[in-house]
Design a protein around this motif. Sequence first.
Motif, short mmCIF file in Angstrom:
data_model
loop_
_atom_site.label_atom_id
_atom_site.label_comp_id
_atom_site.label_asym_id
_atom_site.label_seq_id
_atom_site.Cartn_x
_atom_site.Cartn_y
_atom_site.Cartn_z
N ALA A 253 -15.48 -2.19 -7.39
CA ALA A 253 -14.34 -2.92 -7.76
C ALA A 253 -13.15 -2.38 -7.32
CB ALA A 253 -14.57 -3.85 -9.06
N GLU A 254 -13.16 -1.00 -8.44
CA GLU A 254 -11.86 -0.36 -8.19
C GLU A 254 -11.67 0.25 -6.80
OE1 GLU A 254 -9.64 0.30 -10.96
OE2 GLU A 254 -10.65 -1.57 -11.16
N ILE A 255 -12.79 0.60 -6.13
CA ILE A 255 -12.75 1.35 -4.81
C ILE A 255 -12.03 0.15 -3.86
CG2 ILE A 255 -13.81 2.38 -2.83
CD1 ILE A 255 -15.76 3.61 -4.92
N VAL A 256 -12.78 -0.75 -3.93
CA VAL A 256 -12.33 -1.99 -2.90
C VAL A 256 -10.91 -2.32 -3.39
CG1 VAL A 256 -12.77 -4.25 -2.03
CG2 VAL A 256 -14.65 -2.75 -2.58
N ARG A 257 -10.58 -2.51 -4.46
CA ARG A 257 -9.20 -3.00 -5.08
C ARG A 257 -8.27 -1.96 -4.44
NH1 ARG A 257 -5.83 -2.40 -9.30
NH2 ARG A 257 -6.79 -0.66 -10.03
N ALA A 258 -8.41 -0.77 -4.27
CA ALA A 258 -7.47 0.43 -3.76
C ALA A 258 -7.37 0.16 -2.36
CB ALA A 258 -8.06 1.75 -4.34
N GLY A 259 -8.70 -0.11 -1.53
CA GLY A 259 -8.71 -0.17 -0.29
C GLY A 259 -7.79 -1.41 0.04
N ILE A 260 -7.93 -2.24 -0.51
CA ILE A 260 -7.11 -3.58 -0.12
C ILE A 260 -5.44 -3.24 -0.39
CG2 ILE A 260 -6.51 -6.19 -0.86
CD1 ILE A 260 -9.60 -6.30 -1.31
N GLY A 261 -5.28 -2.68 -1.25
CA GLY A 261 -3.94 -2.29 -1.80
C GLY A 261 -3.34 -1.31 -0.62
N SER A 262 -4.11 -0.61 0.11
CA SER A 262 -3.63 0.37 1.28
C SER A 262 -3.22 -0.41 2.49
CB SER A 262 -4.73 1.36 1.53
OG SER A 262 -5.75 0.85 2.38
N VAL A 263 -3.48 -1.80 2.49
CA VAL A 263 -3.35 -2.61 3.82
C VAL A 263 -1.64 -2.77 3.55
CG1 VAL A 263 -3.77 -4.26 5.32
CG2 VAL A 263 -5.61 -3.07 4.07
N ASP A 264 -1.08 -2.71 4.56
CA ASP A 264 0.47 -3.08 4.58
C ASP A 264 0.71 -4.50 4.26
OD1 ASP A 264 3.19 -2.78 5.02
OD2 ASP A 264 2.84 -3.61 7.30
N GLU A 265 1.51 -4.81 3.68
CA GLU A 265 1.73 -6.08 3.08
C GLU A 265 2.45 -7.12 4.28
OE1 GLU A 265 4.24 -8.21 -0.60
OE2 GLU A 265 3.95 -5.82 -0.57
N GLY A 266 2.90 -6.41 5.25
CA GLY A 266 3.45 -7.23 6.46
C GLY A 266 2.11 -7.92 7.04
N GLN A 267 1.13 -7.51 7.04
CA GLN A 267 -0.24 -7.99 7.50
C GLN A 267 -0.50 -9.34 7.08
OE1 GLN A 267 -2.48 -6.55 10.04
NE2 GLN A 267 -0.46 -5.68 10.30
N SER A 268 -0.54 -9.27 5.75
CA SER A 268 -0.75 -10.89 4.96
C SER A 268 0.54 -11.66 5.22
CB SER A 268 -0.99 -10.65 3.53
OG SER A 268 -0.58 -9.50 3.01
N GLU A 269 1.65 -11.24 5.31
CA GLU A 269 2.90 -12.08 5.81
C GLU A 269 2.76 -12.52 7.02
OE1 GLU A 269 6.59 -10.11 5.13
OE2 GLU A 269 6.40 -10.10 3.06
N ALA A 270 2.15 -11.90 7.92
CA ALA A 270 2.03 -12.59 9.17
C ALA A 270 1.11 -13.54 9.42
CB ALA A 270 1.84 -11.09 10.39
N THR A 271 -0.14 -13.49 8.58
CA THR A 271 -1.00 -14.25 8.61
C THR A 271 -0.44 -15.65 8.03
OG1 THR A 271 -2.15 -13.19 6.79
CG2 THR A 271 -3.09 -12.67 8.73
N ALA A 272 0.18 -15.20 6.58
CA ALA A 272 0.62 -16.45 6.16
C ALA A 272 1.57 -17.15 6.81
CB ALA A 272 1.47 -16.05 4.88
N ALA A 273 2.45 -16.59 7.56
CA ALA A 273 3.33 -17.17 8.43
C ALA A 273 3.04 -18.06 9.59
CB ALA A 273 4.51 -16.13 9.23
N SER A 274 1.56 -17.66 10.06
CA SER A 274 1.09 -18.36 10.95
C SER A 274 -0.13 -19.51 10.57
CB SER A 274 0.27 -17.32 11.92
OG SER A 274 -0.55 -16.89 11.35
#
Lengths: 274, 297
Positions: B152-173
Amino acid sequence: MSSSNLPTTAATESAAGTPEKTVIVDAQQVCKRFGGNLVLRGVNMTVHEGEVVCILGPSGSGKSTFLRCLNGLETIDAGRVDVDGQFIGYEQLPDGRLRELQAKPLAKQRMETGMVFQQFNLYPNMKVLDNITLAPIKARGVPAREAKADARRLLKLVGLQDKEDAYPKQLSGGQQQRVAIARALAMKPKVMLFDEPTSALDPELVGEVLNVIKELAANGMTMIVVTHEIGFARDVADRVIFMADGVIVEEGPPSQVIDHPTHERTRNFLARHL
Amino acid sequence: MTPPPLINALPARRPSRWAVGALALGFSAYLIYEFAASPNIQWSEVWNYVANGQILAGLGLTLVLTVVCMVVGIIGGVLLAIMKLSRNPVLQSISWCYVLFFRGTPVLVQIIFWFNLSLVFPNIGATPTNQLITPFIAAVLGLGLNEAAYMAEIVRAGIGSVDEGQSEATAASGLTRAQTMRYVVLPQALRAIVPPTGNQFIGMLKTTSLVSVIATQELLTSAQHIYSQNFLTIELLIVASIWYLVATTLATAIQSVIEDRLAAGDRTRRTSDVLAFWRQTLRLDRKISPIDWTLTK
């Protein structure tokens, strides 16, 4: 983010209503704060179908934040934003109170706005074509074959028909931004929002992106563009808005705001950027 | 203009590399000699038992346990990480408590606890607990649920390493958060998640030996069984170690293949760079291609 103390702005109908053109974006008295910092202090803006609005202003003036309020990437603290007749981010209950929207209906609202970011934000794990077709297929439910055909048409429009199998990292900044524009267009949005689309580009790549945006304008796309490119704004905008300190200082046709600004702040800003 | 001669210089002198290399070689040669020549180790017995049926069965169980427990751990870890990063405070708290509890108590205790579950709940439904919780199930529960907390901690850190702009782009679309996670964020997070997961996998291969306490016949338990009868303790421990080494080496190789594949279209350092270094050092690929002067003006 307390929705209780929102002033119930009974949609101040734009006084000088242009009767023929539909209103696409209607923002009234939009306020936004980050902690104790009020970054938007009551911004009003009405955009009609086919209109191109450029927002200028010094950094920190709130123009990007305002743009992000228009598709609910930021929740507003006061006022209201309507896009295509829908109150963004909230639903109005029969008794007049507001309720925050759940994720699904909010996502649905966002399908009507396309956004292009300063940092492109392409998905690096997907090829160009998949970047463009992801949202149409997954959010709109367009059949894959149709979405691909549409994506190829859009790639041609932005002049990148030979790049559909490339990964974003293999493209120049200008090419990436053109893909990002195609990606936003693929959802067939009612309005396109551009957040400083050329600010992260090398100077010699700015032109190719601006040309694509100009072509969209010529095709009648409704657009709101936050930019530092004064020359571009003069060429393309139907209306220029100058923002500073979270309010609109001055607005009007480019011939007025850019060439004959009446406010001191606008003049100072333009003097530094021309 | 006549082109200047190409530089074909000798490599810089690196005496310390040679000195350390010689020391390391000498020391390992000494150790190997001591072990090989020791009158107290019957090497012929080692080779006799390497392919022993009981040992191979134990190896099989170790591999099955490792894979099953890692699958449980990874699925559980992804769910826990998504819960922790969700906007739902109830899910956040559940995930937080889970990790606190399962990471906070020794895995050995958890294994023994599951094995003795019948002391707390004699029956589950209509069936006696002891019928349901076999040693294998107890091992999977103990190791897998514990692993989930670490993953859980490993995956959480991995998700945290993805740029926030990515989820902003998906949200915007107009994509939902679940779609964003599945199509955009998790695939990118994988690059940060795979290396520590490989670590966990290799750790798990060896941690499975803990289940010997509840009489599950994995590799180490099988070896112990045999040497408790013939007293070839060191020989059988060597046999077990050989198989653990083979398994972990294989796992390491698989990990680097996965990592290289995830790095597609990206020029970061790859695992195979180590091989490239040795090839170069040993002058196996020393080639200087001539400069094409027609291209430069």
